[in-house]
Enzyme design. Structure first.
Site, PDB file in Angstrom:
ATOM      1  N   SER A 124     -13.569  62.594 -27.416  1.00  0.00           N
ATOM      2  CA  SER A 124     -13.659  62.198 -28.497  1.00  0.00           C
ATOM      3  C   SER A 124     -13.274  61.876 -29.673  1.00  0.00           C
ATOM      4  CB  SER A 124     -14.480  63.730 -28.913  1.00  0.00           C
ATOM      5  OG  SER A 124     -14.117  64.327 -30.269  1.00  0.00           O
ATOM      6  N   TYR A 149     -11.168  73.379 -29.760  1.00  0.00           N
ATOM      7  CA  TYR A 149     -11.936  72.174 -28.489  1.00  0.00           C
ATOM      8  C   TYR A 149     -11.509  70.909 -29.329  1.00  0.00           C
ATOM      9  CZ  TYR A 149     -15.612  68.032 -28.802  1.00  0.00           C
ATOM     10  OH  TYR A 149     -16.558  67.446 -28.309  1.00  0.00           O
ATOM     11  N   LYS A 153      -9.684  68.273 -26.249  1.00  0.00           N
ATOM     12  CA  LYS A 153      -9.949  66.948 -25.976  1.00  0.00           C
ATOM     13  C   LYS A 153      -8.574  66.247 -25.447  1.00  0.00           C
ATOM     14  CE  LYS A 153     -14.361  67.245 -24.705  1.00  0.00           C
ATOM     15  NZ  LYS A 153     -15.163  66.895 -23.582  1.00  0.00           N
TER      16      LYS A 153
HETATM   17  C1  UD1 Z   1     -18.380  67.102 -34.605  1.00  0.00           C
HETATM   18  C2  UD1 Z   1     -17.109  67.441 -33.390  1.00  0.00           C
HETATM   19  C3  UD1 Z   1     -17.275  65.924 -32.893  1.00  0.00           C
HETATM   20  C4  UD1 Z   1     -18.227  65.942 -31.410  1.00  0.00           C
HETATM   21  C5  UD1 Z   1     -19.664  66.528 -32.293  1.00  0.00           C
HETATM   22  C6  UD1 Z   1     -20.280  66.332 -32.047  1.00  0.00           C
HETATM   23  C7  UD1 Z   1     -15.071  67.373 -34.814  1.00  0.00           C
HETATM   24  C8  UD1 Z   1     -14.806  67.266 -35.594  1.00  0.00           C
HETATM   25  N1  UD1 Z   1     -16.267  66.723 -34.470  1.00  0.00           N
HETATM   26  O1  UD1 Z   1     -18.333  66.185 -35.640  1.00  0.00           O
HETATM   27  O2  UD1 Z   1     -15.594  66.044 -32.073  1.00  0.00           O
HETATM   28  O3  UD1 Z   1     -18.714  64.879 -31.282  1.00  0.00           O
HETATM   29  O4  UD1 Z   1     -19.626  66.987 -33.455  1.00  0.00           O
HETATM   30  O5  UD1 Z   1     -22.423  65.760 -32.545  1.00  0.00           O
HETATM   31  O6  UD1 Z   1     -14.587  68.038 -33.614  1.00  0.00           O
HETATM   32  N2  UD1 Z   1     -23.375  69.120 -41.194  1.00  0.00           N
HETATM   33  C9  UD1 Z   1     -24.939  69.560 -42.631  1.00  0.00           C
HETATM   34  N3  UD1 Z   1     -25.777  70.400 -41.984  1.00  0.00           N
HETATM   35  C10 UD1 Z   1     -25.871  70.460 -40.757  1.00  0.00           C
HETATM   36  C11 UD1 Z   1     -24.736  70.438 -39.897  1.00  0.00           C
HETATM   37  C12 UD1 Z   1     -24.325  69.069 -40.283  1.00  0.00           C
HETATM   38  O7  UD1 Z   1     -24.938  68.814 -43.220  1.00  0.00           O
HETATM   39  O8  UD1 Z   1     -26.282  71.966 -40.329  1.00  0.00           O
HETATM   40  C13 UD1 Z   1     -23.277  68.171 -41.817  1.00  0.00           C
HETATM   41  C14 UD1 Z   1     -21.729  67.336 -41.658  1.00  0.00           C
HETATM   42  O9  UD1 Z   1     -20.561  67.919 -43.034  1.00  0.00           O
HETATM   43  C15 UD1 Z   1     -20.682  66.622 -40.991  1.00  0.00           C
HETATM   44  C16 UD1 Z   1     -22.530  65.514 -40.942  1.00  0.00           C
HETATM   45  O10 UD1 Z   1     -23.485  66.588 -41.177  1.00  0.00           O
HETATM   46  O11 UD1 Z   1     -21.404  65.663 -42.183  1.00  0.00           O
HETATM   47  C17 UD1 Z   1     -22.452  65.795 -38.721  1.00  0.00           C
HETATM   48  O12 UD1 Z   1     -22.003  66.693 -38.728  1.00  0.00           O
HETATM   49  P1  UD1 Z   1     -21.788  67.242 -37.089  1.00  0.00           P
HETATM   50  O13 UD1 Z   1     -23.556  67.155 -36.952  1.00  0.00           O
HETATM   51  O14 UD1 Z   1     -22.081  68.702 -36.972  1.00  0.00           O
HETATM   52  O15 UD1 Z   1     -21.102  66.476 -36.860  1.00  0.00           O
HETATM   53  P2  UD1 Z   1     -19.088  66.696 -37.006  1.00  0.00           P
HETATM   54  O16 UD1 Z   1     -19.168  67.837 -36.988  1.00  0.00           O
HETATM   55  O17 UD1 Z   1     -19.306  64.769 -37.345  1.00  0.00           O
END
Ligand code: UD1
Length: 343
Positions: A124, A149, A153
């Site tokens: 990742s 997590y 990795k």
């Molecule tokens: C996380 C993991 C990554 C993993 C990925 C799966 C970390 C730091 N990140 O990435 O390893 O591969 O998930 O796809 O370990 N968001 C919202 N509202 C929500 C959910 C998310 O605003 O309900 C925003 C988050 O703040 C972020 C973006 O959407 O800015 C993406 O979030 P998310 O899909 O959870 O992925 P990551 O955190 O980037």
């Protein structure tokens, strides 16, 4: 090639099985079904005409692994099986280290007993931690991941690199995914999170289909063009194809090979919301909420190494990711059926 796919009924594993079959390979799956359903096997069969051999079980079960390696002439292993919820890993670190690290060690030990030395590991972008500049390139030192997590990795990457140094005949690929999203274009396979989704795209899809009231966007005061976080979203079929490219190119080329699997550019949370609204033909309701702990403002991949050495680059864009997610979600509003039902 006969390829053992650990976690092959999961989100990325199942899409990789389809692409493997379509490229003429034979996947053999082991999965403990802790975060997936066996009914995906029927979907793989509907898409490809081939139902992979499936062993329900855990990669920490050395006896089962020996049995699988004895029964199939496995050429390579692609290792997806892992726990992956970032937030949960903070409250359950031992479960994460046991499943992810111990599981990987039991697996490579079984490979060694069987004389199988081609290994592709599902890593990742989290291993980069926070870097001073973006895009993130493989030449950058790894950083400090923000969760157990992420640590798991990074530690597995380190274990595998040490193994390859000690036993140079191994071919080990470390594939660092950015943000895999989307679904198979058939609408038959997609992401099926249990409970409340932690990740952005499945949450948006559940809002659009009426299972959730609204999306909370975590932070709109980041130093990005629209104030919301920027990520490198990549279609899960492109991610799956990255594994086929690594398999074809690197198997039997000893060494440790590290590649980013990303598009090479970033989209904001609002970009994703807007593209999804277009795909589903109605606005996705959202509210701004406080920042989420551990989120970085903005990063994306430098995808050039994989392009130059594996001849792999993404083919699908954000609109494809949203349209395919919507097709899957609409056709399967509650995700995969339980094995007992007849769909
Ligand atoms: C996380 C993991 C990554 C993993 C990925 C799966 C970390 C730091 N990140 O990435 O390893 O591969 O998930 O796809 O370990 N968001 C919202 N509202 C929500 C959910 C998310 O605003 O309900 C925003 C988050 O703040 C972020 C973006 O959407 O800015 C993406 O979030 P998310 O899909 O959870 O992925 P990551 O955190 O980037």
């Amino acid at each position: 090639m006969n390829v053992l796919i650990t976690g092959g009924t999961g989100y990325i594993g199942s899409h990789t099985c389809v692409q493997l079959i379509e490229a003429g390979h034979t996947p053999v799956i082991i999965d403990n079904l802790c975060n997936s359903k066996a009914s995906v096997l029927k979907r793989i069969e509907q898409i490809t005409g081939h139902r992979p051999v499936f062993y329900p079980g855990d990669v920490r079960d050395a006896v089962l692994l020996d049995k699988i390696f004895n029964q199939h002439k496995i050429d390579a292993v692609i290792h997806f099986a892992a726990l992956k919820a970032v937030g949960e890993s903070v409250s359950k670190p031992l479960e994460y280290y046991d499943n992810n690290i111990h599981g990987s060690l039991v697996l490579v030990e079984a490979m060694r007993r069987a004389g199988v030395k081609n290994f592709i590991f599902s890593s990742s972008a989290t291993v980069y931690g926070e870097q001073p500049i973006t895009p993130y390139a493989e030449t950058m030192p790894t950083g400090r991941p923000s969760s157990p997590y992420g640590n798991s990795k990074l530690m597995i990457e380190q274990c595998l690199q040490d193994l390859q140094k000690a036993e140079p005949e191994w071919s080990i690929s470390l594939l660092r995914y950015f943000n895999p999203v989307g679904a198979h274009p058939s609408g038959l396979m997609g992401e099926d999170p249990q409970g409340i989704p932690n990740n952005l795209m499945p949450f948006i899809a559940q809002v659009a289909v009426g299972r959730r009231d609204h999306l909370s966007i975590f932070g709109n005061d980041y130093p990005t063009p629209d104030g919301t976080c920027v990520r490198d979203y990549i279609h899960v079929v492109d991610v799956a194809d990255g594994h086929i490219a690594a398999l074809n190119k690197l198997t039997h080329h000893a060494g440790t090979h590290i590649y980013n699997l990303g598009a090479g550019f970033g989209y904001s949370v609002l970009d994703v919301v807007n593209s999804f609204s277009k795909a589903c033909g109605k606005p996705v309701t959202y509210q701004f909420a406080p920042r989420r702990d551990g989120d970085l403002a903005s990063y994306w991949a430098d995808p050039n190494k994989a392009a130059n050495e594996l001849n792999w680059r993404v083919k699908l864009n954000l609109d494809d990711m949203c349209a395919d997610t919507w097709r899957w979600q609409q056709a399967n509003p509650q995700g995969y059926p339980d094995e007992s039902s007849n769909h």
